[in-house]
Design an enzyme around this catalytic site. Structure first.
Site, PDB file in Angstrom:
ATOM      1  N   LYS A   1       0.838  -1.202   0.000  1.00 21.03           N
ATOM      2  CA  LYS A   1       0.000   0.000   0.000  1.00 21.03           C
ATOM      3  C   LYS A   1       0.874   1.252   0.000  1.00 21.03           C
ATOM      4  O   LYS A   1       1.717   1.428   0.872  1.00 21.03           O
ATOM      5  CB  LYS A   1      -0.924   0.004   1.233  1.00 21.03           C
TER       6      LYS A   1
ATOM      7  N   ASP B   1      -2.799  10.016   3.977  1.00 26.19           N
ATOM      8  CA  ASP B   1      -4.208   9.608   4.069  1.00 26.19           C
ATOM      9  C   ASP B   1      -4.985  10.599   4.921  1.00 26.19           C
ATOM     10  O   ASP B   1      -5.022  10.512   6.137  1.00 26.19           O
ATOM     11  CB  ASP B   1      -4.301   8.196   4.668  1.00 26.19           C
TER      12      ASP B   1
ATOM     13  N   LYS C   1     -10.420  12.510   8.175  1.00 24.85           N
ATOM     14  CA  LYS C   1      -9.957  12.058   9.488  1.00 24.85           C
ATOM     15  C   LYS C   1     -10.004  13.247  10.450  1.00 24.85           C
ATOM     16  O   LYS C   1      -9.520  14.325  10.132  1.00 24.85           O
ATOM     17  CB  LYS C   1      -8.516  11.549   9.397  1.00 24.85           C
TER      18      LYS C   1
ATOM     19  N   ASP D   1       1.353   6.081   5.710  1.00 25.79           N
ATOM     20  CA  ASP D   1       0.387   5.166   5.104  1.00 25.79           C
ATOM     21  C   ASP D   1       0.914   4.524   3.814  1.00 25.79           C
ATOM     22  O   ASP D   1       0.198   3.782   3.144  1.00 25.79           O
ATOM     23  CB  ASP D   1      -0.940   5.910   4.848  1.00 25.79           C
TER      24      ASP D   1
ATOM     25  N   ASP E   1     -12.476   6.756   3.602  1.00 27.08           N
ATOM     26  CA  ASP E   1     -11.249   6.489   4.367  1.00 27.08           C
ATOM     27  C   ASP E   1     -10.833   5.015   4.267  1.00 27.08           C
ATOM     28  O   ASP E   1      -9.759   4.639   4.714  1.00 27.08           O
ATOM     29  CB  ASP E   1     -11.453   6.897   5.837  1.00 27.08           C
TER      30      ASP E   1
ATOM     31  N   GLU F   1      -9.669   3.632   1.776  1.00 27.63           N
ATOM     32  CA  GLU F   1      -9.081   3.773   0.435  1.00 27.63           C
ATOM     33  C   GLU F   1      -8.038   2.709   0.138  1.00 27.63           C
ATOM     34  O   GLU F   1      -7.837   2.320  -1.010  1.00 27.63           O
ATOM     35  CB  GLU F   1      -8.444   5.165   0.291  1.00 27.63           C
TER      36      GLU F   1
ATOM     37  N   ARG G   1      -7.838  -0.480   0.699  1.00 31.20           N
ATOM     38  CA  ARG G   1      -8.328  -1.726   0.097  1.00 31.20           C
ATOM     39  C   ARG G   1      -8.676  -1.529  -1.369  1.00 31.20           C
ATOM     40  O   ARG G   1      -8.598  -2.462  -2.169  1.00 31.20           O
ATOM     41  CB  ARG G   1      -9.518  -2.249   0.915  1.00 31.20           C
TER      42      ARG G   1
END
Ligand code: BES
Ligand code: ZN
Ligand code: ZN
Length: 485
Positions: free
Chosen positions: A252, A257, A264, A276, A335, A337, A339
């Protein structure tokens, strides 16, 4: 300060020296015992099991107490790494460019290597101020004198250890880099440079290529951003590889993020979201180590890289997107994102007919809450033998893992009224439902590692340090060599 290890035959009497002491102080070289009252050392180590600095007339010495083996060998190995870390802290107050380590016969080679690993990784710090391209680190040469009667240590082994530690440093540097210095395009350039240095191929796909691939997940996440996404493919295919079809590593690469429309709001979560991209950084470090150490394994890295930003161009809850696989996904939470971009990379992996796919992702806060910073969570569809072997590598490298289930019932959590599947279920079992989402896109042997907690630490923990840790590099280096080479 960057450390490299070399073998040395005999001790020098003036170079600063780390002594790994024997049980009864019986291995003390004469230079040492003649000038230093051993009895006071004995007293010191009676109450204190931590290394200490001793100033002899013309030599600085770091004395490391003997640690008796314990039942669980991997626990002993970790204690040796921790000792290495403590010595690294003592060394920091000096400015040596050369140091020797003297290890006596009582110590196994394995213990010694763990000590050296802790010494090296414990020396890490991210000292860069701003995006200074001329940034360089002082080097410390550590000469290892291993006087064992039963085992020898080869220069090559020490070089391989140095490279593995360098790979962890590289991963940590990438994670610690400020987000504005690792936007996708710049990140891609760094990857190309690592490929040239270590000897693996790199392909950096731009937005047009990603569109041709119909990677709807990656494009969807990146559409809020002023920065185009990239997709990096790293190939290390040595002639003497033991596997015909590749082991694929998916990482990833969310360079920041912010959460998207589901912004967030809680601190410190937002503050650490430059980390992230930790999964992708670990894949880069791992392939770097495999390539530089000429490990005979055919490995491909797939890294979807974008930020998860917020703007009026971004996805909103309720949107339905079409993934590379053709599956439609209802976005219930922007959020979730990670996956989405991982799923497209996993789908692409099908074309490589992989022997095994391992993905690494800072995927869920749920994994953080479940095991804290002490370990990572994993799931997968491989056979039990391989899973247990992975856990064993986790213990041996002390990057421990806990398996979570992928029971069929969890699939229902992701049912959508308007698409094939939704990205976030809400409610319980967040780490598992994220894994379940990914499972939808795989048809090969696959292991998913959620490294959200251990990849980045809020406060220092021994040689793992503070901030980026490089989680996954040592673990998977060990695992792949043990299982496949
Ligand atoms: N990058 C985060 C996960 C994360 C959390 C990593 C804490 C490191 C530390 C991920 O993209 C995310 O936001 N996950 C959400 C999922 C939720 C919307 C179901 C989460 O875990 O809160
Ligand atoms: Zn997120
Ligand atoms: Zn994320």
């Amino acid at each position: 300060m960057q450390i490299f290890f070399t073998v040395r035959e005999h001790l020098s009497e003036s170079t600063p020296c780390i002594y790994l002491l024997g049980e009864n102080f019986d291995n003390l070289p004469s230079t040492f015992s003649d000038t230093f009252p051993v009895s006071s050392l004995v007293n010191y180590f009676e109450n204190e099991y931590t290394p200490t600095t001793i100033f002899l007339d013309n030599q600085v010495v770091f004395a490391v107490p003997y640690l008796a083996p314990v039942q669980e060998n991997y626990v002993h190995k970790e204690k040796m790494r921790n000792q290495g870390h403590l010595v690294a802290q003592l060394i920091k107050t000096h400015s040596f460019n050369k140091l020797q380590v003297f290890a006596d016969a009582i110590l196994s080679k394995e213990s010694l290597l763990c000590f050296l690993e802790g010494l090296n990784l414990g020396s890490y710090s991210y000292e860069k101020k701003g995006n200074s391209e001329d940034y360089f680190r002082d080097t410390l040469q550590v000469e290892v004198v291993f006087s064992s009667e039963t085992e020898t240590i080869e220069q090559e082994e020490l070089e391989k250890l140095t490279t593995l530690c360098d790979a962890v440093w590289l991963t940590r540097d990438l994670v610690n880099e400020p987000p504005n210095f690792k936007k996708p395009a710049l990140y891609g350039q760094k990857i190309e440079e690592f490929g040239k240095e270590a000897g693996f191929e790199t392909e950096i796909w731009n937005k047009e290529r990603i569109e041709t691939e119909k990677m709807g997940g990656l494009l969807g996440v990146s559409q809020a951003s002023g920065q185009d996404a990239i997709f990096a493919k790293l190939t290390y295919s040595p002639k003497d590889a033991t596997n015909d079809t590749p082991i694929v590593l998916v990482g990833k690469g969310v360079t920041f993020d912010i959460g998207g429309a589901n912004l967030k709001t809680s601190m410190p979560a937002l503050e650490i979201m430059k980390s992230d991209m930790g999964g992708s950084a670990s894949v880069i470090g791992l392939i770097y180590a495999l390539a530089k150490n000429n490990i005979p394994l055919y490995v491909v890295g797939l890294l979807p890289i974008t930020d998860n930003s917020i703007s009026n161009k971004g996805l909103v809850p309720g949107d339905v997107i079409t993934m590379r696989s053709g599956a439609t996904v209802e976005i219930t939470n922007t959020d979730g994102e990670g996956r989405l971009i991982m799923a497209d990379a996993l789908d692409y992996a099908k074309e490589l007919a992989p022997e095994l796919v391992i993905d690494l992702a800072t995927l869920t806060g749920s994994a953080v809450r479940a095991v804290g910073e002490e370990g990572a969570v994993f799931m997968g569809n491989t056979d039990e033998i391989l899973k247990r072997a992975l856990e064993k590598s986790g213990r041996e490298t002390y990057e421990r893992l806990v398996e979570f289930p992928l029971w069929g019932e969890y699939k229902d959590y992701l049912k959508s009224d308007v698409a094939d599947i939704k990205n976030v279920s809400g409610g319980f079992a967040g780490a598992i439902t994220a894994g379940k989402f990914l499972e939808h896109f795989v048809d090969f042997d696959w292991i998913h590692m959620d490294i959200a907690a251990p990849a980045y630490l809020m406060k220092a923990s021994s040689y793992r340090g503070k901030s980026g840790t490089g989680t996954g590099v040592r673990l998977l280096y060990h695992f792949l060599i043990e299982q496949f080479s």
